[in-house]
Design a protein around this motif. Structure first.
Motif, PDB file in Angstrom:
ATOM      1  N   LEU A 197       0.912  -1.268   0.110  1.00 56.86           N
ATOM      2  CA  LEU A 197       0.100   0.515  -0.087  1.00 56.86           C
ATOM      3  C   LEU A 197       1.399   0.954   0.160  1.00 56.86           C
ATOM      4  O   LEU A 197       0.721   2.098  -0.530  1.00 56.86           O
ATOM      5  CB  LEU A 197      -0.631   0.089   0.650  1.00 56.86           C
ATOM      6  N   VAL A 198       1.763   1.302   0.777  1.00 56.73           N
ATOM      7  CA  VAL A 198       2.238   2.255   0.722  1.00 56.73           C
ATOM      8  C   VAL A 198       3.382   2.924  -0.014  1.00 56.73           C
ATOM      9  O   VAL A 198       3.530   4.074  -0.722  1.00 56.73           O
ATOM     10  CB  VAL A 198       3.828   2.205   1.915  1.00 56.73           C
ATOM     11  N   VAL A 199       4.334   1.404  -1.182  1.00 53.51           N
ATOM     12  CA  VAL A 199       5.072   1.612  -2.112  1.00 53.51           C
ATOM     13  C   VAL A 199       3.746   2.115  -3.426  1.00 53.51           C
ATOM     14  O   VAL A 199       4.184   2.859  -4.411  1.00 53.51           O
ATOM     15  CB  VAL A 199       5.855   0.884  -1.764  1.00 53.51           C
ATOM     16  N   ALA A 252      -1.600   8.970   2.137  1.00 54.72           N
ATOM     17  CA  ALA A 252      -1.046   8.530   2.271  1.00 54.72           C
ATOM     18  C   ALA A 252      -0.402   8.150   3.269  1.00 54.72           C
ATOM     19  O   ALA A 252      -0.176   7.143   3.709  1.00 54.72           O
ATOM     20  CB  ALA A 252       0.372   9.171   1.422  1.00 54.72           C
ATOM     21  N   LEU A 253      -0.255   8.731   4.948  1.00 50.17           N
ATOM     22  CA  LEU A 253       0.336   8.202   6.158  1.00 50.17           C
ATOM     23  C   LEU A 253      -0.626   6.966   6.500  1.00 50.17           C
ATOM     24  O   LEU A 253      -0.686   6.867   7.253  1.00 50.17           O
ATOM     25  CB  LEU A 253      -0.530   9.863   7.098  1.00 50.17           C
ATOM     26  N   LEU A 254      -2.424   7.870   6.558  1.00 54.12           N
ATOM     27  CA  LEU A 254      -3.041   6.331   6.317  1.00 54.12           C
ATOM     28  C   LEU A 254      -3.181   4.911   6.113  1.00 54.12           C
ATOM     29  O   LEU A 254      -2.838   4.207   6.998  1.00 54.12           O
ATOM     30  CB  LEU A 254      -4.732   7.216   5.725  1.00 54.12           C
ATOM     31  N   LEU A 255      -2.477   4.725   4.474  1.00 53.88           N
ATOM     32  CA  LEU A 255      -2.195   3.912   4.575  1.00 53.88           C
ATOM     33  C   LEU A 255      -0.987   2.709   5.145  1.00 53.88           C
ATOM     34  O   LEU A 255      -0.717   1.338   5.417  1.00 53.88           O
ATOM     35  CB  LEU A 255      -1.543   4.126   2.892  1.00 53.88           C
ATOM     36  N   TRP A 256      -0.316   3.723   5.977  1.00 56.37           N
ATOM     37  CA  TRP A 256       0.609   3.367   6.894  1.00 56.37           C
ATOM     38  C   TRP A 256       0.047   2.209   8.026  1.00 56.37           C
ATOM     39  O   TRP A 256       0.824   1.413   9.143  1.00 56.37           O
ATOM     40  CB  TRP A 256       1.842   3.458   7.662  1.00 56.37           C
TER      41      TRP A 256
END
Length: 151
Positions: A112-114, A127-131
């Motif tokens: 998800l992050v990449v 984007a931070l939520l994907l972590w």
């Protein structure tokens, strides 16, 4: 083709293999035999994911250092769960479940992050939520599974 490019291809194939074998093992009956064989394949694939992640991070440290840390933490969980299943000390099953499922959360997080920016619907999330989404969803599931197999 560059070394980074070769590592990336191997990494994608091994990561896809881990996503598939992990999903299979999470969905089948937990007993020696099929579950164990698929788990061995998952662990082997994860070793490759780990090594290629570290290699790519070293080659392109300024842009990819975070891959090193994801790889180290996620493979640490996979190895912990794998060894718990091998040595079967007291409380091994909960450690095995937590480690293996935790490593699966790690590989989903990395995907998800990449790649989240290129995934429809996912790219609408901050984007931070994907972590954190995989851990937020996966941790209660690990707890439920551990309770189920604790008795």
């Amino acid at each position: 083709m560059s070394i980074h490019g070769i590592l990336l291809i191997i990494h994608i194939v091994a990561g896809s293999f881990c996503l598939l074998t992990g999903a299979i093992n999470l969905s089948i009956k937990k007993q020696k035999g099929y579950h164990t064989k698929i788990g061995e394949l998952y662990h082997g694939g994860y070793v490759i994911v780990f090594l290629t992640s570290v290699g790519m991070a070293i080659i392109n440290w300024s842009d990819s250092a975070y891959l090193f840390y994801i790889a180290l933490f996620s493979y640490g969980l996979a190895l912990f769960g794998y060894l718990a299943g091998k040595f079967r000390k007291k409380g091994w099953l909960q450690m095995h479940i937590g480690g293996m499922a935790g490593s699966y959360i790690g590989i989903i997080t990395a995907v998800l992050v990449v790649n989240g920016g290129d995934m429809p619907l996912i790219n609408q999330l901050p984007a931070l939520l994907l972590w954190f989404i995989p851990t937020i969803i996966g941790t209660p599931l690990i707890i439920m599974v551990n309770k189920r197999y604790a008795s």
